[in-house]
Design a protein around this motif. Structure first.
Motif, short mmCIF file in Angstrom:
data_model
loop_
_atom_site.label_atom_id
_atom_site.label_comp_id
_atom_site.label_asym_id
_atom_site.label_seq_id
_atom_site.Cartn_x
_atom_site.Cartn_y
_atom_site.Cartn_z
N LEU A 110 17.73 56.32 -33.15
CA LEU A 110 17.10 55.01 -33.20
C LEU A 110 15.89 55.03 -34.14
CD1 LEU A 110 17.08 52.13 -32.00
CD2 LEU A 110 15.63 53.02 -30.18
N ALA A 111 15.08 56.05 -34.04
CA ALA A 111 13.86 56.15 -34.84
C ALA A 111 14.14 56.28 -36.34
CB ALA A 111 13.02 57.34 -34.37
N GLU A 112 15.32 56.74 -36.70
CA GLU A 112 15.68 56.89 -38.12
C GLU A 112 16.22 55.60 -38.73
OE1 GLU A 112 14.99 59.45 -40.06
OE2 GLU A 112 14.11 60.50 -38.36
N CYS A 113 16.51 54.60 -37.90
CA CYS A 113 17.11 53.36 -38.39
C CYS A 113 16.05 52.34 -38.78
CB CYS A 113 18.02 52.75 -37.32
SG CYS A 113 19.45 53.77 -36.93
N ARG A 114 16.33 51.59 -39.83
CA ARG A 114 15.47 50.46 -40.22
C ARG A 114 15.86 49.24 -39.38
NH1 ARG A 114 12.44 46.93 -40.72
NH2 ARG A 114 11.84 45.80 -42.57
N TYR A 115 17.17 49.04 -39.24
CA TYR A 115 17.69 47.92 -38.46
C TYR A 115 18.66 48.43 -37.41
CZ TYR A 115 16.08 45.27 -42.51
OH TYR A 115 15.31 44.75 -43.53
N LEU A 116 18.69 47.74 -36.27
CA LEU A 116 19.65 48.00 -35.21
C LEU A 116 20.30 46.67 -34.86
CD1 LEU A 116 20.68 50.19 -33.15
CD2 LEU A 116 19.12 49.12 -31.52
N ILE A 117 21.63 46.64 -34.92
CA ILE A 117 22.38 45.49 -34.44
C ILE A 117 22.88 45.91 -33.06
CG2 ILE A 117 24.29 43.92 -34.81
CD1 ILE A 117 22.95 45.86 -37.74
N ASP A 118 22.27 45.33 -32.02
CA ASP A 118 22.51 45.85 -30.67
C ASP A 118 23.33 44.90 -29.81
OD1 ASP A 118 20.58 43.88 -29.94
OD2 ASP A 118 19.68 45.20 -28.45
N GLY A 119 23.88 45.47 -28.75
CA GLY A 119 24.60 44.72 -27.74
C GLY A 119 26.10 44.76 -27.93
N LYS A 170 11.36 49.82 -36.22
CA LYS A 170 9.98 50.32 -36.20
C LYS A 170 9.08 49.38 -35.38
CE LYS A 170 6.11 51.75 -39.04
NZ LYS A 170 5.46 51.66 -40.32
N ALA A 171 9.18 48.08 -35.65
CA ALA A 171 8.36 47.11 -34.91
C ALA A 171 8.72 47.11 -33.43
CB ALA A 171 8.52 45.71 -35.51
N SER A 172 9.99 47.26 -33.12
CA SER A 172 10.43 47.27 -31.73
C SER A 172 9.90 48.49 -30.99
CB SER A 172 11.97 47.24 -31.65
OG SER A 172 12.48 46.04 -32.19
N LEU A 173 9.98 49.65 -31.62
CA LEU A 173 9.48 50.87 -30.97
C LEU A 173 7.97 50.81 -30.79
CD1 LEU A 173 11.69 53.59 -32.70
CD2 LEU A 173 11.81 52.83 -30.31
N GLU A 174 7.26 50.26 -31.78
CA GLU A 174 5.81 50.14 -31.65
C GLU A 174 5.42 49.16 -30.55
OE1 GLU A 174 4.47 49.11 -35.61
OE2 GLU A 174 4.69 51.16 -36.31
N TYR A 177 9.30 46.59 -27.00
CA TYR A 177 10.31 45.56 -26.68
C TYR A 177 11.00 45.15 -27.99
CZ TYR A 177 6.51 42.43 -28.17
OH TYR A 177 5.50 41.83 -28.87
N ALA A 178 12.14 44.51 -27.86
CA ALA A 178 12.96 44.14 -29.01
C ALA A 178 12.26 43.11 -29.89
CB ALA A 178 14.30 43.60 -28.55
N VAL A 179 12.16 43.44 -31.18
CA VAL A 179 11.57 42.54 -32.17
C VAL A 179 12.65 42.25 -33.21
CG1 VAL A 179 9.81 42.23 -33.96
CG2 VAL A 179 9.25 43.47 -31.83
N GLU A 180 13.05 40.99 -33.29
CA GLU A 180 14.13 40.65 -34.22
C GLU A 180 13.64 40.73 -35.66
OE1 GLU A 180 17.14 37.92 -33.29
OE2 GLU A 180 16.55 37.81 -31.18
#
Length: 164
Positions: A117-126, A151-155, A158-161
């Motif tokens: 997860l930490a290596e990804c720029r974007y995650l398309i989840d669900g 990155k924004a989500s981990l910081e 919670y999920a940041v679109e």
């Protein structure tokens, strides 16, 4: 070594820009209506070294990013983490699809999955949900899926679109 079901060059549907999409073999989710049900079975794909995949990606001068799809890339998290690091070192942006939600990955707190997860720029989840299927949502199959700025989500915790 990764167990793969395929590779597609010049994709414009799996993330921003011209991308290479790498499809993992094996998926525990088995979403009804899945676009790639042939990727569900584990251990029956093509084994490929991470370095060889980087060579394949680098051979396309138009490619700017790589997307991991599936199957479920997070089912082979250690190998995909290694690949993501090699790709990022070579200057490529990395995105990944997952049938897990960001919240599930955080709650599980599995070291290998968190590293990917930490290596990804974007995650398309669900998971793909047939009742939410839409051809109008960018880079997704169903409306419940989100494109997250990892990155924004981990910081934030919670999920940041992402704004793409």
């Amino acid at each position: 070594m990764l167990d793969l079901s395929g590779i597609v060059s010049d994709s414009i549907v799996d993330g921003p820009g011209i991308r290479t999409t790498i499809f993992s073999q094996g998926c525990p989710h088995h979403c009804p209506g899945c676009h790639n049900p042939e990727t569900w079975e584990f251990g029956c794909g093509t084994d490929m070294e991470e370095e060889r995949l980087v060579e394949i990606v680098r051979s396309n001068p138009l490619c700017r990013g790589v997307t991991f799809s599936g199957g479920e890339p997070f089912a082979q998290a250690a190998g995909f983490t290694r690949l993501a690091k090699l790709l990022k070192d070579a200057g490529f942006e990395v995105a990944s699809y997952t049938g897990y939600t960001f919240e599930q990955l955080l709650a599980e707190n599995d070291a290998d999955r968190m590293a990917l997860l930490a290596e990804c720029r974007y995650l398309i989840d669900g998971p793909f949900l047939m009742a939410e299927k839409s051809l109008m949502v960018k880079f997704r199959g169903s409306k419940n899926q989100r494109i997250l700025d990892v990155k924004a989500s981990l910081e934030a915790g919670y999920a940041v679109e992402a704004g793409i």
